[in-house]
Design an enzyme around this catalytic site. Structure first.
Site, PDB file in Angstrom:
ATOM      1  N   HIS A  84       0.840  -1.202   0.000  1.00 37.24           N
ATOM      2  CA  HIS A  84       0.000   0.000   0.000  1.00 37.24           C
ATOM      3  C   HIS A  84       0.883   1.263   0.000  1.00 37.24           C
ATOM      4  O   HIS A  84       0.668   2.181  -0.798  1.00 37.24           O
ATOM      5  CB  HIS A  84      -0.902  -0.027   1.247  1.00 37.24           C
ATOM      6  CG  HIS A  84      -1.773   1.190   1.420  1.00 37.24           C
ATOM      7  ND1 HIS A  84      -3.092   1.206   1.001  1.00 37.24           N
ATOM      8  CD2 HIS A  84      -1.533   2.417   1.949  1.00 37.24           C
ATOM      9  CE1 HIS A  84      -3.617   2.395   1.273  1.00 37.24           C
ATOM     10  NE2 HIS A  84      -2.683   3.147   1.858  1.00 37.24           N
ATOM     11  N   GLU A  85       1.876   1.270   0.889  1.00 33.76           N
ATOM     12  CA  GLU A  85       2.764   2.446   0.981  1.00 33.76           C
ATOM     13  C   GLU A  85       3.598   2.599  -0.289  1.00 33.76           C
ATOM     14  O   GLU A  85       3.853   3.717  -0.741  1.00 33.76           O
ATOM     15  CB  GLU A  85       3.680   2.358   2.217  1.00 33.76           C
ATOM     16  CG  GLU A  85       2.950   2.287   3.569  1.00 33.76           C
ATOM     17  CD  GLU A  85       1.950   3.414   3.800  1.00 33.76           C
ATOM     18  OE1 GLU A  85       2.075   4.472   3.171  1.00 33.76           O
ATOM     19  OE2 GLU A  85       0.998   3.219   4.596  1.00 33.76           O
ATOM     20  N   CYS A 137      -6.837  -2.890  -7.508  1.00 34.30           N
ATOM     21  CA  CYS A 137      -7.952  -3.038  -8.449  1.00 34.30           C
ATOM     22  C   CYS A 137      -7.408  -2.735  -9.847  1.00 34.30           C
ATOM     23  O   CYS A 137      -6.270  -2.278  -9.983  1.00 34.30           O
ATOM     24  CB  CYS A 137      -9.093  -2.086  -8.092  1.00 34.30           C
ATOM     25  SG  CYS A 137      -8.695  -0.348  -8.352  1.00 34.30           S
ATOM     26  N   CYS A 175      -6.146   0.925 -10.316  1.00 35.86           N
ATOM     27  CA  CYS A 175      -4.898   1.237  -9.612  1.00 35.86           C
ATOM     28  C   CYS A 175      -3.724   0.482 -10.240  1.00 35.86           C
ATOM     29  O   CYS A 175      -2.607   1.007 -10.308  1.00 35.86           O
ATOM     30  CB  CYS A 175      -5.030   0.910  -8.120  1.00 35.86           C
ATOM     31  SG  CYS A 175      -6.150   2.040  -7.270  1.00 35.86           S
TER      32      CYS A 175
END
Lengths: 448, 183
Positions: free
Chosen positions: B134-135, B169, B172
Site C-alpha cells: 500500500h505504501e 484493483c 490502480c
C-alpha cells in the site's frame, strides 16, 4: 457521486496542518491549509470549501468563533472540530454552534476514516435535500416567479384558480414586476397549456400595423399585401393571447377588440368572411386605466370587458421580504450562466439591497445581480459591487432646504460606502478634502 | 523496464526477524514484478523517538531514510518493530510520502489482534506485506481508492487490513504500471 472533496485544515500547529494535508492528499482530496481563523476566512472569501477541520485552540480567533462565522456565512460548509484540549463542554459548544463532529487528537486512523465516511454521507444527503427542495419549490410555486411575501402568496393561490376559467384577466403593476411571467403561469396551469401562448407588446407596434397583425389580411387587401397572412387572433386559436401595455392601443382598436371579445369572430382585412376564434385574453398595463377612462383616452366598456379578473402585482419596494429569495435565485442563475464562483451576498449588502427603492422592480434587481456577478472579484458580493445603484430619493418632509438636501445626500452616500471617504468622494465627484470639509460643516457622524 | 531505476531496497531498522524483509522482498517481486534487494540493517532511529508519546515520529523517520544514499536504489522501504505515529494519529501501521522516495512499515501493531492476543507469523507477514505494498503504491503516486476490494483502499484498523486483498484493483494496477514506466 464524487467522494473527493475540497478541504481546508485550520490549525496553528504546522505539524498538524502538514499531517492532515498529506493524509487527505493521499485520499485524492483537494486540500488547503490555514494557520489562523483570519486566514481561513480570507481563503473562504475566494474559494469554496466543502469540509473544514478546525482546531479549537488557536491564537487570535479560536475554533469555536471561526465555526460560528463559517456557519453564518457559509452554512453549507461542513466543519469538524479537532482539539487536544477536549472536554465535554467544548464538545457540546462546538456541536451546538453547528460542528458536524468532534475529534480529540491524537485519534486512531480508522476514526478519521469513519468521520470521512459520515461526511460523504452528509454531503450526499444535503445534495439530495437541495435537489428535492428545488423540485418542491418549482411544484408549489411557479417556475421563475419567486416570492414568499403575503402579497405574492396571494397571487400564487390565485393563479391556479383563475387558470381554470376563461374569463379575461387584467394584470396591473409597475414595469419589471413580472406581469408576463404571471400570464405565462396562468396559461401553463390552464386547459389551454398545450396550445400557443402569444405575446403582443401593444406599445411596440404602430396602430396602423396592429390591425393587420391581430386580424391578418387577404392577398391584395392593401399595397404590399402580396400574400394572405393569418393574424395573431387566428394563430393563437385555442391558446392564450397576452396583450402587454394594453393602455397604449388606440380607441379604434379598442372597439375592434371589444367586438372580437363579444362575438368570438374576426374578419381578415380585405375579406368579408368571418372566422370563429377561440382564445383566452390576458392583458397587462402599468398605467392606471381608471384615470385614462376619466380622461376619455380609454373606453370604459372595453375596460370592463378585459378586466373581469384583476390581479395587481405589487412593486418590489412593497414586498422587501422577497428580496433575499430573489437575490439567491438570480445569484444561482448568473453564477452558473457566467461560470463564476459568486455564491453569496454579505449581510450588509442584503440590507443595502432591501433599502434600495427598485424603480425598475424585479427586472432591475436581476440586472443588478448579473452586473455584480460579472464584475465581482470575490465569491461574496459586497456593498461596493452595487455602487452603481442610484441612491433612494431623499424622503421629503415638507420643503427641504438645499443645504438639508445636500446634507442628507452626502450622509446617504457615506453610509452606502461604509464611510469609505475615497469611494464616497469618488461617487460624489468631489475630492476627499472637500468631502471632509462638508462632513465637518454638516457635523456628520458615523453613527448618525 | 529499466531494472536499475526501479529497484526497491528493503531496509531493516533495528532488530527485525530475518524472515520479515525476505517476505516483503518476495511480495514486491511476486505482486508487482519489481526487483527488490535487502539492504544492510540500520542500527536504530533513536533521533526520531518522542519521549512524551513513547513512540517514534514517522515524519522524522522518513526524513532519515531519505537522507541515506544507496546506489541504484529507486525507492526504500524501511521495516521496523517500533511503534510509529504521526502527530494527529494515535499510531500508524506504515507511512509514505506521496510520490516520495521512502516508506516505512512497523510490525508493532501488526503482531497482535484487537484484544492483544499474539498472532501467528503467517498473519503478521501477510499484514506487513499489505501495508508495505500500500505504501509503495503511494511512493508511485497512487491515491487511496474508493474500491474496498483494492489494496489502495484506506485501512485504519486491523479488521480493515485483514479484509483488504493483496492486489490493486484494475484501475490502480493500470495507474501503477504507468507510474512505474515513467519513473
Amino acid at each position: 457521486m464524487d467522494d473527493k472533496m475540497s478541504i481546508m485544515v485550520v490549525d496553528d500547529e504546522k505539524i498538524v496542518r502538514e499531517s492532515l494535508f498529506h493524509w487527505f492528499k493521499k485520499a485524492g482530496h483537494k486540500v488547503d491549509t490555514a494557520l489562523s481563523g483570519f486566514e481561513a476566512l480570507e481563503k473562504l472569501e475566494k474559494n469554496n470549501y466543502e469540509l473544514m477541520f478546525v482546531d479549537i485552540k488557536m491564537p487570535g480567533m479560536n475554533g469555536i468563533e471561526l465555526l460560528g462565522k463559517v456557519k453564518t456565512d457559509y452554512p453549507d460548509t461542513i466543519v469538524i472540530i479537532i482539539t487536544a484540549y477536549g472536554s465535554i463542554t467544548s464538545a457540546i459548544n462546538a456541536m451546538k454552534t453547528g460542528a458536524s463532529d468532534y475529534l480529540l487528537k491524537p485519534f486512531k486512523p480508522d476514526l478519521l476514516s469513519l468521520v470521512m465516511q459520515k461526511v460523504v454521507q452528509q454531503k450526499k444527503m444535503a445534495t439530495e435535500y437541495n435537489y428535492l427542495r428545488d423540485r418542491l419549490e418549482k411544484i408549489n410555486r411557479f417556475e421563475n416567479i419567486i416570492g414568499q411575501s403575503s402579497s405574492m402568496e396571494k397571487i400564487f393561490r390565485l393563479i391556479p384558480e383563475v387558470a381554470q376559467t376563461d374569463s379575461s384577466i387584467l394584470l396591473t403593476g409597475e414595469t419589471g414586476t413580472g406581469k408576463e411571467l404571471v400570464a405565462k403561469a396562468i396559461h401553463a396551469k390552464s386547459q389551454r397549456m398545450q396550445k400557443p401562448f402569444i405575446t403582443i407588446n401593444c406599445g411596440a407596434i404602430p396602430d396602423t400595423l396592429m390591425e393587420s397583425e391581430l386580424f391578418g389580411h387577404q392577398k391584395g387587401a392593401f399595397t404590399g399585401a402580396v400574400q394572405s397572412r393569418k393574424g395573431f387572433l387566428e394563430v393563437v386559436s385555442g391558446g392564450t393571447l397576452f396583450l402587454d401595455e394594453i393602455g397604449e392601443i388606440s380607441q379604434k382598436m379598442q372597439i375592434d377588440l371589444l367586438r372580437v371579445l363579444e362575438e368570438k369572430k374576426i374578419t381578415k382585412i380585405g375579406s368579408t368572411d368571418p372566422i370563429d376564434v377561440d382564445f383566452r385574453l390576458i392583458s397587462a398595463t402599468r398605467r392606471n386605466l381608471e384615470n385614462e377612462i376619466a380622461a376619455n383616452t380609454f373606453r370604459e366598456d372595453f375596460y370592463y370587458r378585459i378586466n373581469v379578473i384583476n390581479i395587481h402585482i405589487p412593486p418590489l419596494r412593497n414586498r422587501k421580504d422577497d428580496i433575499p429569495l430573489l437575490v439567491d435565485h438570480f445569484l444561482e442563475k448568473y453564477s452558473q450562466e457566467i461560470a463564476r464562483k459568486v455564491d453569496r451576498v454579505s449581510g450588509e449588502t442584503l440590507e443595502q439591497l432591501k433599502r434600495y427603492h427598485w424603480p425598475g422592480n424585479v427586472r432591475e434587481l436581476e440586472n443588478a445581480i448579473e452586473r455584480a456577478v460579472v464584475l465581482s472579484k470575490s465569491r461574496t458580493l459586497k456593498t461596493t459591487d452595487f455602487s452603481f445603484l442610484q441612491p433612494s430619493p431623499v424622503t421629503r418632509s415638507g420643503a427641504l432646504s438645499l443645504n438639508e438636501m445636500e446634507r442628507q445626500y452626502i450622509l446617504e452616500i457615506l453610509k452606502q460606502y461604509g464611510w469609505n471617504i475615497t469611494q464616497a468622494a469618488k461617487s460624489l465627484d468631489i475630492n476627499r478634502v472637500t468631502l471632509h470639509k462638508k462632513i465637518k460643516r454638516f457635523k456628520l457622524k458615523k453613527d448618525a | 523496464m529499466n531494472e536499475k531505476t526501479n529497484r526497491i531496497g528493503i531496509l531493516p531498522i533495528g532488530k527485525v526477524p530475518e524472515i520479515v524483509p525476505q517476505s516483503i522482498a518476495a511480495h514486491i517481486s511476486g505482486c508487482l514484478d519489481l526487483p527488490a534487494i535487502i539492504l544492510p540493517s540500520l542500527k536504530n532511529i533513536a533521533g526520531c523517538y518522542n519521549e512524551n508519546r513513547f513512540q517514534y515520529d514517522v515524519g522524522k523517520t522518513l526524513q532519515t531514510l531519505e537522507s541515506i544514499k544507496f546506489k541504484d536504489i529507486d525507492k526504500i522501504i524501511g521495516v521496523s518493530t517500533v511503534d510509529l505515529y504521526i502527530p494527529i494519529f494515535a499510531y500508524v501501521f506504515g507511512e509514505a510520502k506521496q510520490g516520495g522516495k521512502a516508506a516505512v512499515v512497523s510490525l508493532y501493531r501488526l503482531e497482535k489482534d484487537t484484544h492483544g492476543k499474539k498472532q501467528p507469523s503467517s498473519i503478521v507477514l501477510e499484514r506487513a506485506a499489505k501495508v508495505m505494498l500500500h505504501e509503495l503504491g503511494h511512493l508511485y503516486n497512487l491515491f487511496h481508492c474508493a474500491d474496498e476490494h483494492c489494496l489502495m483502499h484506506f485501512s485504519g484498523g486491523l479488521q480493515d487490513l485483514d479484509a483488504s486483498p493483496l492486489y490493486f484493483c484494475r484501475y490502480c494496477s493500470k495507474y501503477f504500471l504507468d507510474a512505474r514506466s515513467k519513473s
